[in-house]
Design a protein around this motif. Structure first.
Motif, PDB file in Angstrom:
ATOM      1  N   SER A 198       4.624  45.439 -14.281  1.00 22.80           N
ATOM      2  CA  SER A 198       3.632  45.998 -15.199  1.00 22.80           C
ATOM      3  C   SER A 198       4.150  45.988 -16.636  1.00 22.80           C
ATOM      4  O   SER A 198       3.409  45.636 -17.575  1.00 22.80           O
ATOM      5  N   SER A 201       4.255  42.421 -18.019  1.00 27.86           N
ATOM      6  CA  SER A 201       2.901  41.962 -18.333  1.00 27.86           C
ATOM      7  C   SER A 201       2.444  42.538 -19.667  1.00 27.86           C
ATOM      8  O   SER A 201       1.860  41.828 -20.509  1.00 27.86           O
ATOM      9  N   GLU A 206       4.548  38.036 -18.551  1.00 27.95           N
ATOM     10  CA  GLU A 206       4.215  38.241 -17.137  1.00 27.95           C
ATOM     11  C   GLU A 206       4.917  37.213 -16.256  1.00 27.95           C
ATOM     12  O   GLU A 206       4.958  36.023 -16.566  1.00 27.95           O
TER      13      GLU A 206
END
Length: 289
Positions: A198, A201, A206
């Motif tokens: 997370s 990203s 990512e």
């Protein structure tokens, strides 16, 4: 059938546990003959013998063996329920439960400040990895991580929480932008809703975790200890990072999370003045952050 008097059931439980009317009498503060009489009355009420009387010892009958766990469970629940509602003795220590990571970080600092202002209050600090039952250890309050939606609990948010990467200063000198994490070890703490994928990203890289080594721990205290020794980069909560001089944050980017640290206590329990003092201190500290 109506329940027998509680004094009779107390006599049975003590005698069944010790297999001695004499020892049961000592525990209950009555004579051996008083225990024996209560057991006789109980057996008459139930219509069955609970003990086999040997010349120098006692043993339980099958009925006594079958009934004993229920009696012991009932007395345990009464004791737990009393503690839940009324709490322990007014002079007992205030028991606070928190994870090892919380204890080793900001909480140690705040408890030090609290003790200087309230040296008459004894605090008992116990460890927990996951939320537990408040009756198990006589816990008065707890610092929990989550969304604050625990039933029958009063929960106070200790400020909004964010997560950010941290590492040893020597490792930080190699990290100027998120892409520089490639080839480094990412330290993962299991059990949290948000983690490295997370954050990466959010940072615009990512999938970078596929180019990194991984080390998985079951607590954040372990990931922070490894990070401080240069073993990798940990993703941690801001509150657990504050006040440490062996870790630095190499990037300014932090990740909001809908989970946070909460100060929690049972709604049904009447708090003692000492508990209220610690509760107010930790609540106010959270609001000031």
């Amino acid at each position: 059938m109506s329940l027998p008097p509680i004094l009779w059931m107390q006599a049975f439980e003590a005698a069944a546990r010790t297999l001695s009317f004499t020892q049961a009498g000592r525990e209950l503060g009555v004579t051996q003959s008083a225990v024996s009489q209560r057991i006789r009355l109980l057996e008459d009420r139930l219509g069955q013998a609970l003990f086999v009387r040997h010349p120098r010892s006692l043993s339980l009958t099958p009925a006594g063996q079958a009934w004993l766990p229920s009696i012991q469970e009932a007395f345990t629940r009464i004791a737990e329920g009393t503690a839940e509602v009324f709490g322990p003795h007014p002079d007992a220590p205030v028991t606070l439960r928190a994870t090892p990571a919380v204890q080793a970080g900001w909480l140690a600092t705040e408890l030090t400040h609290f003790h200087r202002r309230h040296c008459d209050v004894t605090v008992r600090l116990v460890s927990a990895v996951w939320p537990g039952d408040f009756s198990a250890e006589g816990v008065d309050m707890e610092i929990r991580y989550g969304q604050g939606d625990w039933p029958d609990m009063e929960a106070v948010l200790l400020n909004e929480e964010v997560m950010l990467p941290v590492c040893a200063p020597g490792v930080a000198r190699q990290l100027h932008k998120p892409e520089d994490l490639a080839g480094h070890t990412l330290l993962h703490a299991a059990g949290f809703a948000l983690g490295w994928p997370s954050w990466l990203s959010l940072a615009g890289v990512e999938g970078l975790e596929a180019r990194c080594a991984s080390f998985i721990c079951d607590t954040q205290v372990a990931t922070l200890a490894l990070a401080a020794r240069g073993a990798g980069v940990a993703l941690t909560h801001r509150r657990l990072f504050e006040g440490r001089d062996d870790l630095v944050a190499p990037f300014a980017l932090s990740m909001p999370t809908d989970e946070a640290f909460w100060l929690v206590r049972p709604r049904a329990r009447a708090p003692r003045p000492a508990c209220d003092a610690l509760w107010a201190w930790l609540r106010d500290v959270g609001e000031l952050d």
